[in-house]
Design a protein around this motif. Sequence first.
Motif, mmCIF file in Angstrom:
data_model
loop_
_atom_site.group_PDB
_atom_site.id
_atom_site.type_symbol
_atom_site.label_atom_id
_atom_site.label_comp_id
_atom_site.label_asym_id
_atom_site.label_seq_id
_atom_site.Cartn_x
_atom_site.Cartn_y
_atom_site.Cartn_z
ATOM 1 N N HIS A 56 0.889 -1.154 0.000
ATOM 2 C CA HIS A 56 0.000 0.000 0.000
ATOM 3 C C HIS A 56 0.927 1.204 0.000
ATOM 4 N N ALA A 57 0.566 2.235 -0.713
ATOM 5 C CA ALA A 57 1.418 3.414 -0.814
ATOM 6 C C ALA A 57 0.570 4.676 -0.861
ATOM 7 N N THR A 58 1.043 5.701 -0.156
ATOM 8 C CA THR A 58 0.452 7.035 -0.248
ATOM 9 C C THR A 58 1.593 8.001 -0.505
ATOM 10 N N GLY A 59 1.464 8.787 -1.573
ATOM 11 C CA GLY A 59 2.504 9.732 -1.956
ATOM 12 C C GLY A 59 2.049 11.166 -1.798
ATOM 13 N N VAL A 60 2.938 11.994 -1.238
ATOM 14 C CA VAL A 60 2.666 13.408 -0.980
ATOM 15 C C VAL A 60 3.848 14.227 -1.498
ATOM 16 N N VAL A 61 3.552 15.394 -2.097
ATOM 17 C CA VAL A 61 4.609 16.328 -2.472
ATOM 18 C C VAL A 61 4.996 17.082 -1.204
ATOM 19 N N LYS A 62 6.242 16.952 -0.773
ATOM 20 C CA LYS A 62 6.679 17.546 0.490
ATOM 21 C C LYS A 62 6.478 19.060 0.514
ATOM 22 N N GLU A 63 6.828 19.723 -0.574
ATOM 23 C CA GLU A 63 6.786 21.190 -0.598
ATOM 24 C C GLU A 63 5.374 21.758 -0.461
ATOM 25 N N THR A 64 4.363 21.016 -0.917
ATOM 26 C CA THR A 64 2.988 21.526 -0.881
ATOM 27 C C THR A 64 2.090 20.773 0.094
ATOM 28 N N GLY A 65 2.518 19.570 0.509
ATOM 29 C CA GLY A 65 1.674 18.741 1.361
ATOM 30 C C GLY A 65 0.540 18.082 0.598
ATOM 31 N N LYS A 66 0.555 18.182 -0.734
ATOM 32 C CA LYS A 66 -0.541 17.654 -1.559
ATOM 33 C C LYS A 66 -0.340 16.173 -1.864
ATOM 34 N N LYS A 67 -1.366 15.373 -1.528
ATOM 35 C CA LYS A 67 -1.354 13.945 -1.859
ATOM 36 C C LYS A 67 -1.575 13.820 -3.364
ATOM 37 N N TRP A 69 -1.259 10.467 -4.825
ATOM 38 C CA TRP A 69 -1.647 9.088 -5.110
ATOM 39 C C TRP A 69 -1.761 8.305 -3.816
ATOM 40 N N SER A 70 -2.755 7.432 -3.751
ATOM 41 C CA SER A 70 -2.842 6.500 -2.633
ATOM 42 C C SER A 70 -3.562 5.243 -3.075
ATOM 43 N N THR A 71 -2.960 4.112 -2.773
ATOM 44 C CA THR A 71 -3.589 2.829 -3.088
ATOM 45 C C THR A 71 -4.770 2.557 -2.161
ATOM 46 N N LYS A 72 -4.914 3.371 -1.134
ATOM 47 C CA LYS A 72 -6.015 3.190 -0.183
ATOM 48 C C LYS A 72 -7.245 4.010 -0.566
ATOM 49 N N ASP A 73 -7.118 4.839 -1.604
ATOM 50 C CA ASP A 73 -8.268 5.627 -2.059
ATOM 51 C C ASP A 73 -9.296 4.715 -2.721
ATOM 52 N N PRO A 74 -10.577 5.117 -2.705
ATOM 53 C CA PRO A 74 -11.615 4.311 -3.356
ATOM 54 C C PRO A 74 -11.259 4.010 -4.813
ATOM 55 N N GLY A 75 -11.442 2.767 -5.198
ATOM 56 C CA GLY A 75 -11.172 2.344 -6.569
ATOM 57 C C GLY A 75 -9.722 1.973 -6.839
ATOM 58 N N GLN A 76 -8.848 2.179 -5.871
ATOM 59 C CA GLN A 76 -7.428 1.843 -6.043
ATOM 60 C C GLN A 76 -7.141 0.453 -5.475
ATOM 61 N N GLN A 77 -6.026 -0.129 -5.888
ATOM 62 C CA GLN A 77 -5.601 -1.451 -5.447
ATOM 63 C C GLN A 77 -4.177 -1.362 -4.910
ATOM 64 N N PRO A 78 -3.754 -2.301 -4.060
ATOM 65 C CA PRO A 78 -2.339 -2.346 -3.683
ATOM 66 C C PRO A 78 -1.481 -2.404 -4.947
ATOM 67 N N PHE A 79 -0.265 -1.886 -4.839
ATOM 68 C CA PHE A 79 0.652 -1.781 -5.967
ATOM 69 C C PHE A 79 1.687 -2.907 -5.904
ATOM 70 N N SER A 80 1.880 -3.609 -7.022
ATOM 71 C CA SER A 80 2.878 -4.686 -7.101
ATOM 72 C C SER A 80 3.949 -4.305 -8.110
ATOM 73 N N TYR A 81 5.193 -4.651 -7.784
ATOM 74 C CA TYR A 81 6.320 -4.338 -8.672
ATOM 75 C C TYR A 81 7.465 -5.293 -8.376
ATOM 76 N N GLN A 82 8.408 -5.370 -9.304
ATOM 77 C CA GLN A 82 9.618 -6.159 -9.086
ATOM 78 C C GLN A 82 10.654 -5.231 -8.469
ATOM 79 N N ALA A 83 11.163 -5.599 -7.303
ATOM 80 C CA ALA A 83 12.027 -4.726 -6.511
ATOM 81 C C ALA A 83 13.472 -4.705 -6.983
ATOM 82 N N GLY A 84 14.085 -3.517 -6.899
ATOM 83 C CA GLY A 84 15.520 -3.376 -7.097
ATOM 84 C C GLY A 84 16.017 -3.512 -8.514
ATOM 85 N N VAL A 85 15.132 -3.450 -9.494
ATOM 86 C CA VAL A 85 15.554 -3.633 -10.884
ATOM 87 C C VAL A 85 15.254 -2.414 -11.764
#
Length: 141
Positions: A56-67, A69-85
């Motif tokens: 699960h991931a939630t991303g915020v722009v530090k300078e503005t505090g604006k979210k 993206w979030s996988t926890k938002d309605p209609g979103q799914q957990p995010f899968s990826y291949q790590a370290g490549v």
Amino acid sequence: QELRLNHPSPTPPRFVSFPSTTAETMQAVPGYQTQMQILRAGSGKEITRGSNATVHATGVVKETGKKFWSTKDPGQQPFSYQAGVGGVITGWDQGCLGMKVGEERMLEIPANEGYGAGGFPAWGIPPGATLQFTLECLDVK
């Protein structure tokens, strides 16, 4: 951050500093400028280079505090990826290595290890933005 304590005593008010998710509580991801902080320890399988991770991931722009993206938002799914490549931005790719299932971690990713000088306008990420991600490791295969 400071909190002013008002107390009905003749002594002057005091200021108390509280730690925040900044340099004093974050630690460097070895070999990178990305900073990380473990918010909750995990005890399951660890994300390693080449493993398939689901988070699960939630991303915020530090300078503005604006979210942006979030996988926890309605209609979103957990995010899968291949790590370290290199399939995701560098700060995320390297900053998630070593996470364990059940762990919650914050990453602070500078622009050069994120979306760079161009940003990612489609997601509202301005040029040169520092990104803050809160991640929860759900599964590792």
